[in-house]
Design a protein around this motif. Structure first.
Motif, PDB file in Angstrom:
ATOM      1  N   PHE A 153       0.836  -1.203   0.000  1.00 52.34           N
ATOM      2  CA  PHE A 153       0.000   0.000   0.000  1.00 52.34           C
ATOM      3  C   PHE A 153       0.870   1.252   0.000  1.00 52.34           C
ATOM      4  N   ARG A 154       0.655   2.120  -0.982  1.00 51.54           N
ATOM      5  CA  ARG A 154       1.355   3.409  -0.993  1.00 51.54           C
ATOM      6  C   ARG A 154       0.380   4.469  -1.482  1.00 51.54           C
ATOM      7  N   HIS A 155       0.297   5.560  -0.728  1.00 49.80           N
ATOM      8  CA  HIS A 155      -0.618   6.633  -1.104  1.00 49.80           C
ATOM      9  C   HIS A 155       0.070   7.517  -2.141  1.00 49.80           C
ATOM     10  N   ALA A 160      -1.685   5.526 -14.739  1.00 52.17           N
ATOM     11  CA  ALA A 160      -1.573   4.205 -15.376  1.00 52.17           C
ATOM     12  C   ALA A 160      -0.417   3.427 -14.760  1.00 52.17           C
ATOM     13  N   GLY A 161      -0.679   2.200 -14.362  1.00 53.25           N
ATOM     14  CA  GLY A 161       0.377   1.353 -13.799  1.00 53.25           C
ATOM     15  C   GLY A 161       0.787   1.728 -12.380  1.00 53.25           C
ATOM     16  N   ARG A 162       0.057   2.637 -11.755  1.00 53.54           N
ATOM     17  CA  ARG A 162       0.396   3.057 -10.388  1.00 53.54           C
ATOM     18  C   ARG A 162      -0.876   3.083  -9.545  1.00 53.54           C
ATOM     19  N   TYR A 163      -0.934   2.240  -8.543  1.00 52.64           N
ATOM     20  CA  TYR A 163      -2.129   2.137  -7.701  1.00 52.64           C
ATOM     21  C   TYR A 163      -1.750   2.346  -6.248  1.00 52.64           C
ATOM     22  N   ARG A 164      -2.766   2.486  -5.408  1.00 53.81           N
ATOM     23  CA  ARG A 164      -2.474   2.664  -3.977  1.00 53.81           C
ATOM     24  C   ARG A 164      -2.456   1.314  -3.260  1.00 53.81           C
ATOM     25  N   GLN A 165      -3.135   0.343  -3.823  1.00 56.82           N
ATOM     26  CA  GLN A 165      -2.888  -1.045  -3.401  1.00 56.82           C
ATOM     27  C   GLN A 165      -2.395  -1.769  -4.641  1.00 56.82           C
ATOM     28  N   PHE A 166      -1.232  -2.356  -4.551  1.00 59.54           N
ATOM     29  CA  PHE A 166      -0.703  -3.105  -5.685  1.00 59.54           C
ATOM     30  C   PHE A 166      -0.083  -4.387  -5.143  1.00 59.54           C
ATOM     31  N   HIS A 167       0.349  -5.248  -6.065  1.00 62.51           N
ATOM     32  CA  HIS A 167       0.846  -6.565  -5.631  1.00 62.51           C
ATOM     33  C   HIS A 167       2.247  -6.800  -6.174  1.00 62.51           C
ATOM     34  N   GLN A 168       3.044  -7.451  -5.398  1.00 57.86           N
ATOM     35  CA  GLN A 168       4.397  -7.771  -5.857  1.00 57.86           C
ATOM     36  C   GLN A 168       4.686  -9.254  -5.689  1.00 57.86           C
ATOM     37  N   PHE A 169       5.553  -9.724  -6.572  1.00 63.45           N
ATOM     38  CA  PHE A 169       6.188 -11.033  -6.408  1.00 63.45           C
ATOM     39  C   PHE A 169       7.562 -10.719  -5.822  1.00 63.45           C
ATOM     40  N   VAL A 297      20.108   4.354  -8.270  1.00 64.54           N
ATOM     41  CA  VAL A 297      20.443   4.287  -6.837  1.00 64.54           C
ATOM     42  C   VAL A 297      19.330   3.667  -5.986  1.00 64.54           C
ATOM     43  N   ARG A 298      18.102   3.558  -6.562  1.00 62.26           N
ATOM     44  CA  ARG A 298      16.950   2.928  -5.875  1.00 62.26           C
ATOM     45  C   ARG A 298      16.380   3.757  -4.723  1.00 62.26           C
ATOM     46  N   GLY A 299      17.067   4.767  -4.260  1.00 61.56           N
ATOM     47  CA  GLY A 299      16.434   5.733  -3.361  1.00 61.56           C
ATOM     48  C   GLY A 299      16.000   5.273  -1.974  1.00 61.56           C
ATOM     49  N   GLN A 323       8.254   2.533 -17.255  1.00 62.47           N
ATOM     50  CA  GLN A 323       8.097   2.230 -15.826  1.00 62.47           C
ATOM     51  C   GLN A 323       8.815   0.917 -15.554  1.00 62.47           C
ATOM     52  N   ALA A 324       9.523   0.875 -14.433  1.00 60.06           N
ATOM     53  CA  ALA A 324      10.224  -0.366 -14.096  1.00 60.06           C
ATOM     54  C   ALA A 324       9.199  -1.448 -13.774  1.00 60.06           C
ATOM     55  N   LEU A 325       9.489  -2.676 -14.201  1.00 55.51           N
ATOM     56  CA  LEU A 325       8.626  -3.799 -13.822  1.00 55.51           C
ATOM     57  C   LEU A 325       8.978  -4.260 -12.412  1.00 55.51           C
ATOM     58  N   GLY A 326      10.220  -3.994 -12.038  1.00 51.09           N
ATOM     59  CA  GLY A 326      10.621  -4.396 -10.692  1.00 51.09           C
ATOM     60  C   GLY A 326      12.025  -3.931 -10.392  1.00 51.09           C
ATOM     61  N   GLY A 327      12.443  -4.210  -9.189  1.00 49.00           N
ATOM     62  CA  GLY A 327      13.787  -3.800  -8.816  1.00 49.00           C
ATOM     63  C   GLY A 327      14.217  -4.494  -7.544  1.00 49.00           C
ATOM     64  N   LEU A 350       8.836  -7.635  -8.018  1.00 49.29           N
ATOM     65  CA  LEU A 350       8.286  -7.314  -9.341  1.00 49.29           C
ATOM     66  C   LEU A 350       6.828  -6.916  -9.157  1.00 49.29           C
ATOM     67  N   GLY A 351       6.423  -5.827  -9.801  1.00 46.98           N
ATOM     68  CA  GLY A 351       5.038  -5.345  -9.668  1.00 46.98           C
ATOM     69  C   GLY A 351       4.110  -6.142 -10.577  1.00 46.98           C
ATOM     70  N   LEU A 352       3.135  -6.829  -9.961  1.00 46.79           N
ATOM     71  CA  LEU A 352       2.312  -7.735 -10.769  1.00 46.79           C
ATOM     72  C   LEU A 352       1.316  -7.016 -11.677  1.00 46.79           C
ATOM     73  N   GLU A 353       0.811  -5.852 -11.244  1.00 45.67           N
ATOM     74  CA  GLU A 353      -0.128  -5.128 -12.118  1.00 45.67           C
ATOM     75  C   GLU A 353       0.555  -4.792 -13.445  1.00 45.67           C
ATOM     76  N   ARG A 354       1.809  -4.357 -13.361  1.00 51.01           N
ATOM     77  CA  ARG A 354       2.534  -3.994 -14.593  1.00 51.01           C
ATOM     78  C   ARG A 354       2.858  -5.230 -15.427  1.00 51.01           C
ATOM     79  N   VAL A 355       3.258  -6.296 -14.753  1.00 50.43           N
ATOM     80  CA  VAL A 355       3.573  -7.539 -15.471  1.00 50.43           C
ATOM     81  C   VAL A 355       2.313  -8.051 -16.169  1.00 50.43           C
TER      82      VAL A 355
HETATM   83  P1  AMP Z   1       9.839  -0.357  -5.831  1.00 52.59           P
HETATM   84  O1  AMP Z   1      10.251  -1.149  -4.666  1.00 52.59           O
HETATM   85  O2  AMP Z   1       9.164   0.925  -5.518  1.00 52.59           O
HETATM   86  O3  AMP Z   1      10.920  -0.179  -6.866  1.00 52.59           O
HETATM   87  O4  AMP Z   1       8.732  -1.246  -6.533  1.00 52.59           O
HETATM   88  C1  AMP Z   1       9.027  -2.427  -7.212  1.00 52.59           C
HETATM   89  C2  AMP Z   1       7.996  -2.635  -8.274  1.00 52.59           C
HETATM   90  O5  AMP Z   1       6.692  -2.652  -7.690  1.00 52.59           O
HETATM   91  C3  AMP Z   1       7.919  -1.506  -9.287  1.00 52.59           C
HETATM   92  O6  AMP Z   1       8.872  -1.665 -10.298  1.00 52.59           O
HETATM   93  C4  AMP Z   1       6.516  -1.640  -9.807  1.00 52.59           C
HETATM   94  O7  AMP Z   1       6.407  -2.662 -10.772  1.00 52.59           O
HETATM   95  C5  AMP Z   1       5.752  -2.059  -8.566  1.00 52.59           C
HETATM   96  N1  AMP Z   1       5.137  -0.879  -7.945  1.00 52.59           N
HETATM   97  C6  AMP Z   1       5.681  -0.012  -7.062  1.00 52.59           C
HETATM   98  N2  AMP Z   1       4.806   0.933  -6.722  1.00 52.59           N
HETATM   99  C7  AMP Z   1       3.668   0.662  -7.406  1.00 52.59           C
HETATM  100  C8  AMP Z   1       2.386   1.265  -7.475  1.00 52.59           C
HETATM  101  N3  AMP Z   1       2.070   2.341  -6.754  1.00 52.59           N
HETATM  102  N4  AMP Z   1       1.446   0.708  -8.284  1.00 52.59           N
HETATM  103  C9  AMP Z   1       1.731  -0.397  -9.010  1.00 52.59           C
HETATM  104  N5  AMP Z   1       2.922  -1.017  -8.980  1.00 52.59           N
HETATM  105  C10 AMP Z   1       3.874  -0.493  -8.189  1.00 52.59           C
END
Ligand code: AMP
Length: 475
Positions: A153-155, A160-169, A297-299, A323-327, A350-355
């Motif tokens: 969850f991130r506010h 597009a491709g950015r949500y406040r609830q998203f899913h990761q692998f 640098v990933r921040g 947009q990065a798919l993951g990191g 990896l962000g599943l919504e984007r994948v």
């Molecule tokens: P991060 O740790 O922020 O680099 O996120 C890793 C991956 O999660 C990103 O590359 C996206 O695919 C996905 N992700 C991060 N934030 C969001 C978001 N707000 N909505 C959808 N996917 C996200």
């Protein structure tokens, strides 16, 4: 209609459809609740901004992607684990760092009834590190390799491709500092995408250890100060708060300054340099396409040494910033910072919504038609009457236990409408249980194409359906 309900109905009938309490009477909490429900029923609840439903037409893609994630994680010997969505807010403030956007702007903070400062998890690494410490996983054989798929969850500003609830692998590997671990993680992420038909390019960099980075940040800050007037407003603010984040800027006006900036690789200690070179050698050996990105640098505060991001390979050529798919990356100090024993670690998300949006593109045509090929059963079980419906359920369960799946619809009583549905589903055979069959223990198998029907003993149903399946597999 019961009197109580009738009274409520009358009350509810004013012009706006709102329930108006009688004059001079205090509205009770129960009435207020009913009022809210009545209004909501009229208007319909709205999806919360930035949130997303997974609707039936997307369900197959989610199943496909999560099955692939499980298969690859387990092939690489990651073990499934999960942590709660709610954690102490301080866990992420401490590990991600105060100056980060996630902590400063995006975390869902709340206080519970006991006054605890909690949050909805904004990322997995710190949560898994907390679990590693909480459960004494340092006493297990190392590395401890964990994976999961879960909501974060991130506010953030929805787009597009950015949500406040998203899913990761997520895959995390605790307990061993070795370039092979970093390369293995990149390999899992890369091959997961490849197995889904997505060609990707991995962006690689190293940000060294804390001392390397400390010296570099001094140099970078001095450089950015000399260029301050050319920078965007956001980057100006970041010079003092979190200068490394300036390198992440997507603002066009910042790009020439970022290109000329001192590069962190020149500040790496020999040990960090060697580690990074070895990671790259592994990637070469594994044939994983990568590009060096000195400004990556990933921040987040917890990263040390290797950092990487994964992009769609063709995404590079489009005009939109990809947009990065993951990191992910290495975080050798995180567990210790959170109160555990010194424990190196590395992982990716990896962000599943984007994948999934990329996977969908492969199957769907531009006009929105097409989709995942569905694995349908070639059989439809039709019943005639209530008694047959009752008998159908155990018969279907018997078949399922034998691995034979059939379509069935309990809600359509008429045989005609059931057979219409069978036609729509393009089944090859319908199994029909009518009154007569119910009495004498038989059942009908109807070939839908020819209309030819065969009456068999119910006990032979499994065998007959299996024969049909075998014939179909052979043809
Ligand atoms: P991060 O740790 O922020 O680099 O996120 C890793 C991956 O999660 C990103 O590359 C996206 O695919 C996905 N992700 C991060 N934030 C969001 C978001 N707000 N909505 C959808 N996917 C996200």
């Amino acid at each position: 209609m019961p009197r109580k309900k009738e009274a409520l109905r009358k009350k509810a009938k004013n012009k706006t459809g709102k329930i108006i309490p009688k004059k001079g009477k205090q509205e009770s909490p129960k009435t207020a609740e009913k009022e809210t429900k009545a209004v909501a029923a009229k208007k319909g609840f709205q999806l919360v901004r930035g949130m997303k439903d997974i609707v039936p037409k997307e369900g197959g893609y989610w199943r496909l992607v999560s099955t692939k994630a499980a298969a690859i994680a387990e092939a690489y010997e990651f073990v499934y684990a999960e942590t709660p969505i709610v954690e102490q807010a301080a866990l992420f403030v401490r590990s991600l760092g105060k100056g980060t956007d996630v902590v400063e702007k995006e975390m869902y903070f709340f206080e519970d009834h006991d006054g605890n400062r909690l949050c909805l998890r904004p990322e997995m690494t710190a949560a898994f590190a907390r679990a590693y410490i909480s459960h004494g996983m340092h006493s297990l054989s190392q590395p401890v390799k964990l994976w999961n798929i879960g909501p974060l969850f991130r506010h953030d500003r929805p787009q597009a491709g950015r949500y406040r609830q998203f899913h990761q692998f997520n895959c995390e590997s605790f307990g061993v500092r070795d370039p092979a671990i970093d390369a293995e993680l990149v390999s899992v992420a890369y091959h997961f995408l490849k197995d889904l038909g997505i060609a990707s390019l991995v962006h690689m960099n190293s940000i060294g250890n804390t001392e390397d980075r400390g010296r570099y940040v001094v140099e970078l800050t001095a450089y950015l100060r000399t260029k301050r007037s050319y920078l965007s407003e956001l980057s100006k603010k970041r010079i003092t708060k979190n200068p490394l984040r300036v390198l992440d800027s997507k603002e066009e006006q910042d790009q020439p300054i970022i290109e000329e900036a001192p590069q962190i690789v020149d500040w790496l200690s020999d040990e960090s340099k060697k580690h990074f070179m070895q990671v790259l050698e592994y990637l070469d050996a594994l044939n994983i396409p990568y590009a060096l990105r000195p400004t990556l640098v990933r921040g987040l505060d917890y990263y040390t040494d290797t950092v990487f991001e994964i992009y769609e390979a063709e995404g590079e050529t489009s005009s939109e910033p990809a947009q990065a798919l993951g990191g992910g990356g290495r975080y050798d100090l995180l567990v210790e910072q959170l109160g555990g024993q010194p424990t190196p670690g590395a992982g990716f998300a990896l962000g599943l919504e984007r994948v999934i949006s990329l996977v969908r593109k492969q199957y769907q045509k531009e006009d929105g038609t097409g989709g995942l090929p569905e694995q349908r059963s070639p059989f439809f079980f039709a019943h005639l009457g209530e008694q047959a419906r009752q008998r159908a359920l155990p018969l279907i369960e018997d078949l399922r236990q034998d691995g034979i799946l059939v379509h069935h619809n309990v809600a359509k009583p008429a045989l005609k409408s059931q057979l219409e549905l069978a036609n729509k589903l393009h089944v090859s055979h319908a199994v029909i249980l009518g009154h007569k069959e119910l009495q004498d223990g038989t059942i009908i198998i109807r070939d839908m194409a020819s209309g030819i029907q065969e009456i068999i003993d119910q006990k032979k149903l499994r065998r007959e359906l299996r024969k049909i399946l075998e014939k179909q597999a052979a043809s």
